[in-house]
Scaffold this motif. Structure first.
Motif, PDB file in Angstrom:
ATOM      1  N   LYS A   1      -5.881   0.393   6.257  1.00  0.00           N
ATOM      2  CA  LYS A   1      -7.129  -0.151   5.728  1.00  0.00           C
ATOM      3  C   LYS A   1      -6.899  -1.497   5.053  1.00  0.00           C
ATOM      4  N   PHE A   2      -5.773  -1.639   4.388  1.00  0.00           N
ATOM      5  CA  PHE A   2      -5.407  -2.924   3.775  1.00  0.00           C
ATOM      6  C   PHE A   2      -5.286  -4.004   4.852  1.00  0.00           C
ATOM      7  N   CYS A   3      -4.582  -3.684   5.920  1.00  0.00           N
ATOM      8  CA  CYS A   3      -4.393  -4.650   7.009  1.00  0.00           C
ATOM      9  C   CYS A   3      -5.707  -4.980   7.700  1.00  0.00           C
ATOM     10  N   GLU A   4      -6.595  -3.996   7.827  1.00  0.00           N
ATOM     11  CA  GLU A   4      -7.905  -4.254   8.425  1.00  0.00           C
ATOM     12  C   GLU A   4      -8.709  -5.250   7.592  1.00  0.00           C
ATOM     13  N   GLU A   5      -8.584  -5.162   6.261  1.00  0.00           N
ATOM     14  CA  GLU A   5      -9.267  -6.126   5.390  1.00  0.00           C
ATOM     15  C   GLU A   5      -8.730  -7.537   5.618  1.00  0.00           C
ATOM     16  N   LEU A   6      -7.424  -7.661   5.778  1.00  0.00           N
ATOM     17  CA  LEU A   6      -6.834  -8.973   6.047  1.00  0.00           C
ATOM     18  C   LEU A   6      -7.269  -9.503   7.413  1.00  0.00           C
ATOM     19  N   ILE A   7      -7.360  -8.606   8.395  1.00  0.00           N
ATOM     20  CA  ILE A   7      -7.832  -9.020   9.729  1.00  0.00           C
ATOM     21  C   ILE A   7      -9.263  -9.547   9.637  1.00  0.00           C
ATOM     22  N   ASN A   8     -10.098  -8.899   8.830  1.00  0.00           N
ATOM     23  CA  ASN A   8     -11.476  -9.373   8.654  1.00  0.00           C
ATOM     24  C   ASN A   8     -11.508 -10.776   8.061  1.00  0.00           C
ATOM     25  N   ILE A   9     -10.626 -11.023   7.097  1.00  0.00           N
ATOM     26  CA  ILE A   9     -10.525 -12.364   6.512  1.00  0.00           C
ATOM     27  C   ILE A   9     -10.127 -13.375   7.596  1.00  0.00           C
ATOM     28  N   CYS A  10      -9.186 -12.973   8.427  1.00  0.00           N
ATOM     29  CA  CYS A  10      -8.718 -13.864   9.504  1.00  0.00           C
ATOM     30  C   CYS A  10      -9.848 -14.200  10.475  1.00  0.00           C
ATOM     31  N   LYS A  11     -10.639 -13.208  10.839  1.00  0.00           N
ATOM     32  CA  LYS A  11     -11.748 -13.430  11.774  1.00  0.00           C
ATOM     33  C   LYS A  11     -12.783 -14.398  11.211  1.00  0.00           C
ATOM     34  N   LYS A  12     -13.001 -14.326   9.904  1.00  0.00           N
ATOM     35  CA  LYS A  12     -14.012 -15.165   9.265  1.00  0.00           C
ATOM     36  C   LYS A  12     -13.534 -16.591   9.027  1.00  0.00           C
ATOM     37  N   ASN A  13     -12.236 -16.834   9.180  1.00  0.00           N
ATOM     38  CA  ASN A  13     -11.686 -18.131   8.801  1.00  0.00           C
ATOM     39  C   ASN A  13     -10.902 -18.822   9.926  1.00  0.00           C
ATOM     40  N   ASN A  14     -11.276 -18.532  11.166  1.00  0.00           N
ATOM     41  CA  ASN A  14     -10.686 -19.212  12.328  1.00  0.00           C
ATOM     42  C   ASN A  14      -9.158 -19.122  12.341  1.00  0.00           C
ATOM     43  N   CYS A  15      -8.647 -17.914  12.120  1.00  0.00           N
ATOM     44  CA  CYS A  15      -7.190 -17.728  12.094  1.00  0.00           C
ATOM     45  C   CYS A  15      -6.597 -17.910  13.489  1.00  0.00           C
ATOM     46  N   LYS A  16      -5.615 -18.791  13.594  1.00  0.00           N
ATOM     47  CA  LYS A  16      -4.963 -19.069  14.867  1.00  0.00           C
ATOM     48  C   LYS A  16      -3.675 -18.270  15.047  1.00  0.00           C
ATOM     49  N   GLU A  17      -3.055 -17.894  13.927  1.00  0.00           N
ATOM     50  CA  GLU A  17      -1.852 -17.059  14.020  1.00  0.00           C
ATOM     51  C   GLU A  17      -1.569 -16.377  12.691  1.00  0.00           C
ATOM     52  N   ILE A  18      -0.874 -15.248  12.785  1.00  0.00           N
ATOM     53  CA  ILE A  18      -0.449 -14.487  11.610  1.00  0.00           C
ATOM     54  C   ILE A  18       1.071 -14.395  11.618  1.00  0.00           C
ATOM     55  N   ILE A  19       1.680 -14.621  10.458  1.00  0.00           N
ATOM     56  CA  ILE A  19       3.134 -14.533  10.319  1.00  0.00           C
ATOM     57  C   ILE A  19       3.427 -13.555   9.186  1.00  0.00           C
ATOM     58  N   THR A  20       4.200 -12.513   9.472  1.00  0.00           N
ATOM     59  CA  THR A  20       4.611 -11.591   8.419  1.00  0.00           C
ATOM     60  C   THR A  20       6.119 -11.699   8.231  1.00  0.00           C
ATOM     61  N   LEU A  21       6.562 -11.506   6.998  1.00  0.00           N
ATOM     62  CA  LEU A  21       7.966 -11.714   6.645  1.00  0.00           C
ATOM     63  C   LEU A  21       8.544 -10.471   5.984  1.00  0.00           C
TER      64      LEU A  21
ATOM     65  N   PRO B   1       0.837  -1.206   0.000  1.00  0.00           N
ATOM     66  CA  PRO B   1       0.000   0.000   0.000  1.00  0.00           C
ATOM     67  C   PRO B   1       0.867   1.249   0.000  1.00  0.00           C
ATOM     68  N   LEU B   2       0.403   2.281  -0.700  1.00  0.00           N
ATOM     69  CA  LEU B   2       1.263   3.425  -1.006  1.00  0.00           C
ATOM     70  C   LEU B   2       1.391   4.455   0.109  1.00  0.00           C
ATOM     71  N   ASP B   3       0.481   4.470   1.079  1.00  0.00           N
ATOM     72  CA  ASP B   3       0.572   5.467   2.149  1.00  0.00           C
ATOM     73  C   ASP B   3       0.078   4.871   3.460  1.00  0.00           C
ATOM     74  N   GLU B   4       0.181   5.648   4.534  1.00  0.00           N
ATOM     75  CA  GLU B   4      -0.129   5.145   5.864  1.00  0.00           C
ATOM     76  C   GLU B   4      -1.590   4.735   6.009  1.00  0.00           C
ATOM     77  N   ILE B   5      -2.513   5.589   5.558  1.00  0.00           N
ATOM     78  CA  ILE B   5      -3.935   5.279   5.695  1.00  0.00           C
ATOM     79  C   ILE B   5      -4.287   4.035   4.902  1.00  0.00           C
ATOM     80  N   SER B   6      -3.762   3.964   3.675  1.00  0.00           N
ATOM     81  CA  SER B   6      -4.029   2.799   2.823  1.00  0.00           C
ATOM     82  C   SER B   6      -3.483   1.526   3.446  1.00  0.00           C
ATOM     83  N   CYS B   7      -2.322   1.625   4.083  1.00  0.00           N
ATOM     84  CA  CYS B   7      -1.712   0.459   4.731  1.00  0.00           C
ATOM     85  C   CYS B   7      -2.611  -0.065   5.856  1.00  0.00           C
TER      86      CYS B   7
END
Length: 258
Positions: A100-120, A92-98
């Motif tokens: 909001k992008f991460c919030e979308e991924l968090i929503n996916i995690c909540k809907k799919n029984n996410c047990k852990e997140i790993i970023t590299l 994502p190109l700026d702070e706000i976009s970053c």
């Protein structure tokens, strides 16, 4: 078009999901690692992320056809867990976009029984590391301990300041949503044209062992030898305005993370 939206082609709720993110950053370490997992495990593409804050450019593929930049989600079931793998052509190109992008991924995690997140991601050095080190931090002490073994350091806080971009923000937001998460960063060379294959391999070794992925990491050895043989780039001087924010007492060998 909104800031970010996720299109999922196949909707199924796994019993236990692990999300692994690897987008372009220093040395493209995270992207190389996730792309390798996708290819080696033949993961299935299940979704796209789109938005109005993407680079205004196109890429030319091997068939001489232009393609817009993209971020994609892949899925692979490994024994009792399902991997969701996030990879793409840009951050994502700026702070706000970053955020909001991460919030979308968090929503996916909540809907799919996410047990852990790993970023590299990568930590930029002024010289090419012969044996890249890996550092680990996160939002859950037990999970950090699980990934800190065989030389993996949890003393990242003594070396650098903020972790910039999705690799940091996603784990931070995961903590607020009570999803355990870790960020693993491998040393690489701080030059925009350098590919951190060696650092990516170190990250893959850890994931391979801790998640029982069954990866064939020997495939990377030839690429590492070829890269080291052909690399003639001279070290670049540290430029804070381009490479990130550092603590005043930071080691001169470190100049960027993310």
């Amino acid at each position: 078009m909104g800031d970010w939206s996720i299109t999922i082609f196949k909707s199924e709720k796994p019993k236990s999901m692990v999300l692994i993110e690897g987008l372009p950053g220093m040395g493209s370490v995270g992207k190389i690692a996730v792309d390798f997992i996708v290819d080696d495990l033949k993961a299935e593409k299940i979704g796209d992320l789109s938005g109005n804050k993407i680079p205004h450019c196109v890429f030319i593929n091997e068939n001489n056809i232009v393609e817009l930049p993209s971020i994609e989600i892949y899925k692979k079931k490994i024994k009792d867990k399902t991997l969701f793998l996030v990879s793409g052509d840009f951050q994502p190109l700026d702070e706000i976009s970053c955020y909001k992008f991460c919030e979308e991924l968090i929503n996916i995690c909540k809907k799919n029984n996410c047990k852990e997140i790993i970023t590299l991601g990568g930590i930029g050095l002024n010289d090419i590391p012969i044996n890249p080190k890996v550092f680990c931090t996160g939002n859950d002490q037990k999970l950090i301990e699980r990934y800190c073994y065989d030389g993996v350091s949890k003393e990242l806080n003594k070396l650098v300041g903020p972790i910039v971009g999705v690799s940091g923000v996603l784990v931070g937001l995961a903590g607020k949503n009570k999803i355990p998460g870790v960020t693993m960063l491998a040393e690489t060379y701080a030059h925009p044209n350098y590919l951190g294959i060696g650092g990516a391999k170190e990250l893959l070794k850890i994931l391979n062992k801790r998640l029982s992925l069954g990866l064939n990491l020997k495939k990377l050895d030839k690429e590492i030898k070829k890269l080291n043989k052909n690399t003639v780039i001279k070290p670049v001087k540290k430029r804070k305005e381009e490479t990130g924010i550092l603590k005043d007492n930071v080691d001169d060998n470190l100049n960027y993370i993310g």
